[in-house]
Design a protein around this motif. Sequence first.
Motif: not given
Length: 259
Positions: A6-7, A10, A88, A91, A229-232, A236, A239
Amino acid sequence: MAGILDILGSIRRPQLPPGQVRPSLDVTIRPPEGIDDPGAAETREERLELGRRFREYMASLEQETDTRKFLWENEYHPKFSKSFHIPSPTSGLTVGAGYDTKKRQAGQVYADLIDAGAKEDTARAIADGAGLRGKKARAYADANAGRVSLTQEQIMKLFDIDVPRHEARLEKNLKAAGYDLKKLSPQQRALYLDYEVNTGNVLKEFPEFSKALGSNDFEKALKQYKRFTKNKEGQWVPLGQRNARTEEYLKAMLAKSKK
């Protein structure tokens, strides 16, 4: 496992409300060292041959003038690259070294996988998930995980098939923006390419960083380079590995510019 996936990847630099602090997270996915996984070879001779090819491929990326090495190290993972992974929540289904299918047509995905040497059923399984993203991509990946297992050689070929498209788009955009490509070092081109693949459009998503990098203002670039990026959970997060490597490149260029 999911936390790592999840990370990776981006989208764009988020603007947080005044007083809000970005959460700190630094997870490193390291590139392969030597022969980590030569693929699904059946015999010892086949494994040795695939291992030799992998060493040769990595040696080619070690050349200073090869701007793809930085991208490969950020996108490739010996375990996750073999099958579906969702870097992510925004994605799409991703396979290989950063081959995201969310903005691709099924026909193109199928053709690319066949050209890379994948079997027809594997290529179809990946192509059928083209256009999906987020939760839908995750659900498809979970339901079809057993249908996809790329070999090391197929991952390398897919990377070599896809990266030139990003390079061509990047070169076109840089020229249109007035950048003199002949004056860019291999390291500068490597960073531009990594951001282009990672964000979709480095000049649009990171305009200040792009300008600083292209004008050799590495001190300013060091203030603008961080990607998130956003995690689950929808937070935010930075990276970790990508930012660390970018910082390392920029500091090296800054030091060189002062000599």
